[in-house]
Design a protein around this motif. Structure first.
Motif, PDB file in Angstrom:
ATOM      1  N   ASP A 172      27.723  33.990  54.646  1.00 27.63           N
ATOM      2  CA  ASP A 172      27.732  32.933  53.467  1.00 27.63           C
ATOM      3  C   ASP A 172      26.318  31.974  54.104  1.00 27.63           C
ATOM      4  OD1 ASP A 172      29.684  33.385  51.744  1.00 27.63           O
ATOM      5  OD2 ASP A 172      31.171  32.651  53.012  1.00 27.63           O
TER       6      ASP A 172
ATOM      7  N   SER B 276      31.297  32.817  48.893  1.00 26.39           N
ATOM      8  CA  SER B 276      30.270  33.214  47.884  1.00 26.39           C
ATOM      9  C   SER B 276      29.381  34.575  48.076  1.00 26.39           C
ATOM     10  CB  SER B 276      29.150  32.086  47.474  1.00 26.39           C
ATOM     11  OG  SER B 276      28.562  31.775  48.539  1.00 26.39           O
TER      12      SER B 276
ATOM     13  N   HIS C 286      24.347  35.451  44.599  1.00 29.25           N
ATOM     14  CA  HIS C 286      25.471  35.707  45.611  1.00 29.25           C
ATOM     15  C   HIS C 286      26.254  36.874  44.531  1.00 29.25           C
ATOM     16  CE1 HIS C 286      25.359  31.637  47.476  1.00 29.25           C
ATOM     17  NE2 HIS C 286      24.637  31.306  46.530  1.00 29.25           N
TER      18      HIS C 286
ATOM     19  N   GLU D  92      30.671  35.679  44.479  1.00 30.72           N
ATOM     20  CA  GLU D  92      30.921  34.391  43.368  1.00 30.72           C
ATOM     21  C   GLU D  92      29.695  34.827  42.449  1.00 30.72           C
ATOM     22  OE1 GLU D  92      31.964  30.913  44.533  1.00 30.72           O
ATOM     23  OE2 GLU D  92      33.556  31.216  45.469  1.00 30.72           O
TER      24      GLU D  92
END
Length: 352
Positions: free
Chosen positions: A171, A197, A215, A218
């Motif tokens: 991330d 994400s 991303h 997400e």
């Protein structure tokens, strides 16, 4: 044969997954007036040339081999297709998914190994080792996808001083300094984004000081401020991507973000929903606003690339095996499908 801004045709190079039935690298003529693609040749130099880049100064084409024994190759385009500039060179890592040029070095982001590699580029455009490798560390909360680092993209900043790598597994976006003489990548800073994400891909606004990070885990776009002097990246805001009218059981999986050369629009491809989202930047580079969503014309859009004129957008639909192109409305940025070419397991498109 004319160039992208001249008369007649120019070339598109399409990478594919040979493990999924792809032909390797397809060379196609691009009609400058219609945008239509006409296949000219296909070469199968090694497994899974899934990502390509073209050197603007030498015209040499580079490709990764996204395989367990990751490698990269260089090719000289010609009238009959592509001529290898030597054998493929090992990147010292597994599963390279992306590559870019930074001066006289070729960089690869190695997903399976969670690392970034650097190879020397010779005067004729050929590659040589040994690679310099920087391994990322860390993990994320998604046990299935973030058990360790997974570098998905690497590219230099517009000024060429820094190298940014996007790591889905941790991330984060990492900033490094590159030693052109040795190829060594030295860690400089690390921007940690929202946990879980799964950042996958980023693009710079042509102004040079705003970065859009897309991303995968997400469906969101993170807007960041980039300081090219200090080499720092700071997250400013998040914008949802592809969340409207999602069918039950379908998970949106964004893949790539692109920005228009004039800085007025951005676009994102979303797998799962098989859509393309247009963002207006009329409110400012730091305030992307979703403006339109259209079907990608296939299944699982892995790449999304404006042509050099900015009048068309090309999408590599991996699972349906096609490259589909769209006209770009110059006033609104909206996309309208105008044609398609069958390319099994299509993964990447570049123009030259």
């Amino acid at each position: 044969m004319g160039g992208p801004d001249g008369d007649g045709e120019y070339r598109a190079y399409i990478g594919s997954f040979t493990s999924g039935g792809g032909r390797g690298i397809t060379v196609a003529a691009v009609d400058r007036v219609t945008g239509g693609l006409s296949p000219l040749a296909a070469v199968d130099p090694f497994a899974n040339p899934s990502c390509l880049t073209l050197a603007p100064d030498t015209g040499v084409l580079y490709a990764v081999s996204e395989s367990e024994r990751g490698a990269a190759g260089a090719f000289r385009p010609g009238a009959d297709g592509l001529t290898p500039l030597g054998p493929p060179v090992a990147v010292g890592a597994s599963g390279p998914t992306h590559l870019s040029l930074a001066g006289r070095r070729l960089l690869t982001a190695n997903y399976a190994s969670g690392s970034v590699s650097s190879l020397a580029v010779a005067a004729d455009g050929g590659l040589s080792g040994p690679p310099a490798v920087l391994t990322h560390r860390g993990s994320g909360p998604d046990a299935d996808r973030q058990e360790g680092p997974h570098a998905h993209q690497v590219l230099p900043d517009p000024g060429g001083r820094w190298v940014l790598s996007v790591d889905l597994g941790t991330d984060s976006v990492r900033v490094c300094a590159l030693d052109q003489a040795t190829g060594e990548l030295r860690a400089h800073s690390d921007t940690v984004l929202r946990a879980g994400s799964g950042p996958r891909h980023l693009a710079f606004h042509p102004g040079g000081d705003v970065v859009y990070v897309l991303h995968e885990l997400e469906p969101q776009l993170t807007v960041c401020r980039w300081d090219p002097v200090s080499g720092s990246l700071d997250a400013l805001s998040e914008v949802p991507v592809g969340l409207d009218d999602v069918p039950e059981g379908v998970r949106p999986c964004p893949s790539v973000v692109a920005v228009s050369a004039d800085g007025r629009f951005a676009w994102a491809a979303v797998r799962g929903t098989n859509t393309l989202v247009t963002f207006s930047l009329a409110d400012g580079a730091e305030k992307p606003r979703p403006a339109d969503t259209v079907d990608c014309g296939g299944i699982w859009p892995r790449d999304l690339v404006p042509d050099p004129s900015g009048r068309r957008m090309y999408v590599a639909n991996e699972w349906s095996g096609d490259v589909t192109w769209f006209s770009v409305d110059r006033a609104s940025g909206e996309l309208r499908r105008t044609g398609s070419l069958a390319v099994p397991a299509a993964a990447c498109v570049v123009f030259g």
